[in-house]
Structures are given as structure tokens and as C-alpha cells.
Design a protein around this motif. Structure first.
Motif, PDB file in Angstrom:
ATOM      1  N   LEU A 133     -42.560 -23.750 -43.941  1.00  0.00           N
ATOM      2  CA  LEU A 133     -42.362 -23.634 -42.504  1.00  0.00           C
ATOM      3  C   LEU A 133     -41.759 -22.280 -42.135  1.00  0.00           C
ATOM      4  O   LEU A 133     -42.066 -21.724 -41.077  1.00  0.00           O
ATOM      5  N   GLU A 134     -40.895 -21.751 -42.986  1.00  0.00           N
ATOM      6  CA  GLU A 134     -40.272 -20.461 -42.702  1.00  0.00           C
ATOM      7  C   GLU A 134     -41.319 -19.359 -42.544  1.00  0.00           C
ATOM      8  O   GLU A 134     -41.111 -18.387 -41.806  1.00  0.00           O
ATOM      9  N   ASP A 135     -42.464 -19.538 -43.203  1.00  0.00           N
ATOM     10  CA  ASP A 135     -43.538 -18.540 -43.113  1.00  0.00           C
ATOM     11  C   ASP A 135     -44.230 -18.549 -41.755  1.00  0.00           C
ATOM     12  O   ASP A 135     -45.051 -17.665 -41.467  1.00  0.00           O
ATOM     13  N   LEU A 136     -43.919 -19.521 -40.918  1.00  0.00           N
ATOM     14  CA  LEU A 136     -44.544 -19.597 -39.598  1.00  0.00           C
ATOM     15  C   LEU A 136     -43.830 -18.731 -38.562  1.00  0.00           C
ATOM     16  O   LEU A 136     -44.305 -18.617 -37.425  1.00  0.00           O
ATOM     17  N   LYS A 137     -42.714 -18.148 -38.908  1.00  0.00           N
ATOM     18  CA  LYS A 137     -41.980 -17.314 -37.949  1.00  0.00           C
ATOM     19  C   LYS A 137     -42.874 -16.190 -37.437  1.00  0.00           C
ATOM     20  O   LYS A 137     -43.481 -15.449 -38.217  1.00  0.00           O
ATOM     21  N   GLY A 138     -42.985 -16.078 -36.119  1.00  0.00           N
ATOM     22  CA  GLY A 138     -43.825 -15.058 -35.507  1.00  0.00           C
ATOM     23  C   GLY A 138     -45.291 -15.419 -35.427  1.00  0.00           C
ATOM     24  O   GLY A 138     -46.096 -14.624 -34.952  1.00  0.00           O
ATOM     25  N   LYS A 139     -45.633 -16.632 -35.875  1.00  0.00           N
ATOM     26  CA  LYS A 139     -47.033 -17.048 -35.875  1.00  0.00           C
ATOM     27  C   LYS A 139     -47.283 -18.140 -34.834  1.00  0.00           C
ATOM     28  O   LYS A 139     -46.388 -18.560 -34.113  1.00  0.00           O
ATOM     29  N   THR A 140     -48.533 -18.573 -34.760  1.00  0.00           N
ATOM     30  CA  THR A 140     -48.954 -19.533 -33.739  1.00  0.00           C
ATOM     31  C   THR A 140     -49.281 -20.877 -34.367  1.00  0.00           C
ATOM     32  O   THR A 140     -49.946 -20.943 -35.409  1.00  0.00           O
ATOM     33  N   ILE A 141     -48.827 -21.939 -33.720  1.00  0.00           N
ATOM     34  CA  ILE A 141     -49.125 -23.295 -34.178  1.00  0.00           C
ATOM     35  C   ILE A 141     -49.751 -24.083 -33.026  1.00  0.00           C
ATOM     36  O   ILE A 141     -49.330 -23.960 -31.874  1.00  0.00           O
ATOM     37  N   ALA A 142     -50.762 -24.856 -33.333  1.00  0.00           N
ATOM     38  CA  ALA A 142     -51.428 -25.695 -32.340  1.00  0.00           C
ATOM     39  C   ALA A 142     -50.890 -27.119 -32.434  1.00  0.00           C
ATOM     40  O   ALA A 142     -50.863 -27.712 -33.515  1.00  0.00           O
ATOM     41  N   LEU A 143     -50.452 -27.648 -31.294  1.00  0.00           N
ATOM     42  CA  LEU A 143     -50.001 -29.032 -31.223  1.00  0.00           C
ATOM     43  C   LEU A 143     -50.870 -29.781 -30.221  1.00  0.00           C
ATOM     44  O   LEU A 143     -51.717 -29.194 -29.549  1.00  0.00           O
ATOM     45  N   SER A 144     -50.626 -31.065 -30.107  1.00  0.00           N
ATOM     46  CA  SER A 144     -51.472 -31.920 -29.279  1.00  0.00           C
ATOM     47  C   SER A 144     -51.005 -31.911 -27.823  1.00  0.00           C
ATOM     48  O   SER A 144     -51.008 -30.881 -27.164  1.00  0.00           O
ATOM     49  N   LEU A 158     -39.691 -30.694 -37.013  1.00  0.00           N
ATOM     50  CA  LEU A 158     -39.827 -30.046 -38.319  1.00  0.00           C
ATOM     51  C   LEU A 158     -39.515 -28.551 -38.209  1.00  0.00           C
ATOM     52  O   LEU A 158     -38.837 -27.981 -39.069  1.00  0.00           O
ATOM     53  N   LEU A 159     -40.003 -27.915 -37.153  1.00  0.00           N
ATOM     54  CA  LEU A 159     -39.712 -26.493 -36.954  1.00  0.00           C
ATOM     55  C   LEU A 159     -38.219 -26.267 -36.765  1.00  0.00           C
ATOM     56  O   LEU A 159     -37.637 -25.348 -37.357  1.00  0.00           O
ATOM     57  N   ILE A 160     -37.602 -27.104 -35.949  1.00  0.00           N
ATOM     58  CA  ILE A 160     -36.171 -26.976 -35.685  1.00  0.00           C
ATOM     59  C   ILE A 160     -35.372 -27.132 -36.972  1.00  0.00           C
ATOM     60  O   ILE A 160     -34.445 -26.356 -37.250  1.00  0.00           O
ATOM     61  N   ASP A 161     -35.715 -28.144 -37.763  1.00  0.00           N
ATOM     62  CA  ASP A 161     -34.986 -28.388 -39.009  1.00  0.00           C
ATOM     63  C   ASP A 161     -35.161 -27.254 -40.009  1.00  0.00           C
ATOM     64  O   ASP A 161     -34.327 -27.087 -40.906  1.00  0.00           O
ATOM     65  N   ALA A 162     -36.243 -26.491 -39.854  1.00  0.00           N
ATOM     66  CA  ALA A 162     -36.467 -25.343 -40.743  1.00  0.00           C
ATOM     67  C   ALA A 162     -35.789 -24.084 -40.220  1.00  0.00           C
ATOM     68  O   ALA A 162     -35.948 -23.002 -40.802  1.00  0.00           O
ATOM     69  N   GLY A 163     -35.040 -24.223 -39.107  1.00  0.00           N
ATOM     70  CA  GLY A 163     -34.326 -23.076 -38.562  1.00  0.00           C
ATOM     71  C   GLY A 163     -35.136 -22.228 -37.605  1.00  0.00           C
ATOM     72  O   GLY A 163     -34.731 -21.109 -37.265  1.00  0.00           O
ATOM     73  N   LEU A 164     -36.273 -22.732 -37.153  1.00  0.00           N
ATOM     74  CA  LEU A 164     -37.133 -21.990 -36.233  1.00  0.00           C
ATOM     75  C   LEU A 164     -36.918 -22.482 -34.810  1.00  0.00           C
ATOM     76  O   LEU A 164     -36.987 -23.684 -34.544  1.00  0.00           O
ATOM     77  N   ASP A 165     -36.686 -21.570 -33.893  1.00  0.00           N
ATOM     78  CA  ASP A 165     -36.565 -21.919 -32.483  1.00  0.00           C
ATOM     79  C   ASP A 165     -37.974 -22.047 -31.912  1.00  0.00           C
ATOM     80  O   ASP A 165     -38.724 -21.057 -31.886  1.00  0.00           O
ATOM     81  N   PRO A 166     -38.373 -23.238 -31.467  1.00  0.00           N
ATOM     82  CA  PRO A 166     -39.744 -23.420 -30.986  1.00  0.00           C
ATOM     83  C   PRO A 166     -40.050 -22.645 -29.707  1.00  0.00           C
ATOM     84  O   PRO A 166     -41.225 -22.511 -29.337  1.00  0.00           O
ATOM     85  N   GLN A 167     -39.010 -22.107 -29.069  1.00  0.00           N
ATOM     86  CA  GLN A 167     -39.245 -21.328 -27.851  1.00  0.00           C
ATOM     87  C   GLN A 167     -39.344 -19.831 -28.111  1.00  0.00           C
ATOM     88  O   GLN A 167     -39.897 -19.099 -27.292  1.00  0.00           O
ATOM     89  N   THR A 168     -38.824 -19.372 -29.251  1.00  0.00           N
ATOM     90  CA  THR A 168     -38.800 -17.924 -29.502  1.00  0.00           C
ATOM     91  C   THR A 168     -39.391 -17.507 -30.842  1.00  0.00           C
ATOM     92  O   THR A 168     -40.004 -16.430 -30.932  1.00  0.00           O
ATOM     93  N   ASN A 169     -39.212 -18.304 -31.871  1.00  0.00           N
ATOM     94  CA  ASN A 169     -39.649 -17.898 -33.216  1.00  0.00           C
ATOM     95  C   ASN A 169     -41.105 -18.205 -33.518  1.00  0.00           C
ATOM     96  O   ASN A 169     -41.703 -17.611 -34.427  1.00  0.00           O
ATOM     97  N   VAL A 170     -41.675 -19.148 -32.768  1.00  0.00           N
ATOM     98  CA  VAL A 170     -43.048 -19.587 -33.003  1.00  0.00           C
ATOM     99  C   VAL A 170     -43.766 -19.678 -31.667  1.00  0.00           C
ATOM    100  O   VAL A 170     -43.181 -20.098 -30.663  1.00  0.00           O
ATOM    101  N   LYS A 171     -45.022 -19.275 -31.634  1.00  0.00           N
ATOM    102  CA  LYS A 171     -45.826 -19.461 -30.429  1.00  0.00           C
ATOM    103  C   LYS A 171     -46.511 -20.825 -30.516  1.00  0.00           C
ATOM    104  O   LYS A 171     -47.303 -21.062 -31.428  1.00  0.00           O
ATOM    105  N   VAL A 172     -46.175 -21.703 -29.599  1.00  0.00           N
ATOM    106  CA  VAL A 172     -46.720 -23.064 -29.608  1.00  0.00           C
ATOM    107  C   VAL A 172     -47.802 -23.177 -28.548  1.00  0.00           C
ATOM    108  O   VAL A 172     -47.572 -22.885 -27.365  1.00  0.00           O
TER     109      VAL A 172
END
Length: 292
Positions: A133-144, A158-172
Motif C-alpha cells: 500500500l505504501e507504494d500507492l503514494k502519489g498514485k491513483t486508485i479506482a473505487l466504487s 486500508l489506506l489510512i491504516d497504511a499511513g496514507l491520507d486519502p485526501q492528499t497522498n492518493v488520488k481517489v
């Protein structure tokens, strides 16, 4: 929002009401109501209620020994209004819907209903060089869909528990079921998050779409009750439903859209079971949805 008149469906459901058999499993608690008004928060069409839940309604009548009437609602907001205005006694809702409705009505949890294989996964596509999950920082994830427990809130946790802010660290990207599957299949996004059932149905290839994380079992769907019901009635509803759960589950899975409850179990639900949902709403900046 156009409001539905909740009590306008009596004629439609009179034909579905049958003679009430005596309760086969009486308990010490008493039902201090002469009928139970039931809604299902994600089934707005009266025809679908009859098609998928009529057998359950009839069995619930037999278990409780009182008439059970359907009250259709368009969405969780109407369900909340109906509970608050004492137009509904019991509602079947998903975990996300429960926390939103509870915040607006103080409706009480009654019975949880488990869903086998109800957990979320995050998968990537081979060749993306993503192993964690840490490798997703700065990347894009598709959700439903927004608010979906397994297709949005579970993967976000899952993103939050991995230390990723879903509003800033990952493009959702919220792309719906079909759109999110297409996005990961074509490589348009780095990862996909959704239910384990959807993964098995639409992707189902650890070689091509390796899973990099999965949640524990998600909070269960829930029967919640109007806060105006007295404590003895609530206890009687809970006891009789749990005692007769095999009958009720067998009747419930007669519907086409209710197969998700096959092999489910009923158990006494606690409000704290849904704190995970509240945590995610706070983390994605939607805390006002669950504020009392």
C-alpha cells in the motif's frame, strides 16, 4: 427533495398480509405494539420489496405473532425521516447507512446480520511495480460508489491504516462498479479497491491482479429500530429474531437480491461495531454526515 407519503402503500400490501400464527417461541419480554412497520433502506421500489422480501415478511410475522407491513423509502434520508417521525419501527440497512441514520434519529441497533466474505481488498495490475500500500503514494486508485461500505469505506480504511491520507497522498477516483473494474483492467489506474466478492467475480486472477491488502470482516448489515419503541418491545424483537434465525434466514434468501445473506447469522448488534465506518467518514472530511 420530493417526499414520499410513507403510509400510502397500505392497499398495495394488504394482499401480502396473511393470518398471523401464534408465536412459536414466546419469551418473557412483551411486544407492546400491534404491528411492525418494516423498511429496507436500499430498496425503493415496492415491487422489489414484494419480490425479494415478501417471504421474509411472512416468516417474521409468524415469528413475532403480529402483522408486519412494508414501508418503502427512496433512500437513507427518507428512512431516517420515517424513523424520526415514527412512521417506521424497523429498518434493514448497510453499515454506512446505519451510522448516517443513527446520527439523525438515534435509532438503536437491534440485530446484526453477517455477510459471508464481506470484506474489502485492494489489488493492482501486474507491471505497475506496486507491492504494498505504501507504494500507492502519489498514485491513483479506482473505487466504487461514494458511501459504499465495501467499495469505498473499506478500501479507504486500508489506506489510512497504511499511513496514507486519502485526501492528499492518493488520488481517489469514484468510478462505480463497472467503471472501476474497467480502469484497473486497462491500466488506467495504479490500483483498484472493492469488495472481495467483486474481485472474485470480475478480476479473480492473482497473477494478473495481485491483491496487496485486505480488511478483516467488515461491520455487518443491521436491523435498527425506532428509538421510540419501549425497552421490553426491543428485547422481545431481538430475542425472537435470534431464537428463530434459521427460519428467518431461510426465508430471507428466497429473494434474488438477498442471496448475499446465504449462510448468514443473526446476532445482537452494538453501536460500537460501526465505529470503523465513523473513523473513515472523519478521515475523508465527511464528518458532518455522522454528527448528531
Amino acid at each position: 427533495m420530493k417526499r414520499r407519503h410513507f403510509l400510502s402503500y397500505s392497499l398495495l400490501f394488504l394482499a401480502g398480509c396473511s393470518a398471523i400464527a401464534p408465536n412459536p417461541n414466546p419469551t418473557s419480554a412483551t411486544l407492546n405494539i400491534d404491528k411492525l412497520r418494516l423498511t429496507v433502506t436500499d430498496v425503493p421500489e415496492p415491487e422489489r420489496l414484494l419480490q425479494d422480501y415478501e417471504t421474509f415478511r411472512q416468516e417474521l410475522e409468524a415469528v413475532l405473532g403480529i402483522p408486519v407491513e412494508f414501508v418503502p423509502v427512496n433512500n437513507q434520508i427518507e428512512a431516517a425521516s420515517a424513523l424520526r417521525l415514527n412512521q417506521v419501527d424497523m429498518a434493514l440497512a448497510g453499515p454506512s447507512e446505519y451510522v448516517v441514520i443513527n446520527a439523525r434519529t438515534n435509532a438503536r441497533p437491534l440485530i446484526g446480520i453477517t455477510r459471508p466474505n464481506y470484506y474489502s481488498v485492494i489489488a493492482t495490475k501486474t507491471g505497475q511495480n506496486i507491492e504494498s500500500l505504501e507504494d500507492l503514494k502519489g498514485k491513483t486508485i479506482a473505487l466504487s460508489d461514494v458511501g459504499s461500505t465495501s467499495g469505498h469505506l473499506g478500501p479507504t480504511k486500508l489506506l489510512i491504516d497504511a499511513g496514507l491520507d486519502p485526501q492528499t497522498n492518493v488520488k481517489v477516483l469514484m468510478l462505480g462498479d463497472e467503471g472501476s473494474i474497467e480502469a484497473i483492467a486497462t491500466g488506467a489506474v495504479a490500483a483498484w479497491g472493492g469488495s472481495a466478492v467483486d474481485y472474485s467475480t470480475f478480476l479473480n486472477s492473482e497473477e494478473e491482479f495481485p491483491i496487496i491488502a485486505e480488511t478483516p470482516p467488515l461491520p455487518s448489515d443491521i436491523f435498527m429500530v425506532n428509538s421510540q419503541l419501549d425497552s421490553r418491545t426491543v428485547a422481545a424483537l431481538r430475542d425472537r429474531m435470534v431464537e428463530n434465525q434459521e427460519r428467518l434466514i431461510a426465508a430471507l434468501v428466497e429473494g434474488e437480491s438477498t442471496q448475499k445473506y446465504k449462510d448468514s447469522e443473526l446476532f445482537e448488534a452494538q453501536d460500537s461495531d460501526y465505529d470503523l465506518i465513523r473513523q473513515v467518514y472523519e478521515a475523508i472530511g465527511e464528518g458532518e454526515l455522522i454528527e448528531n
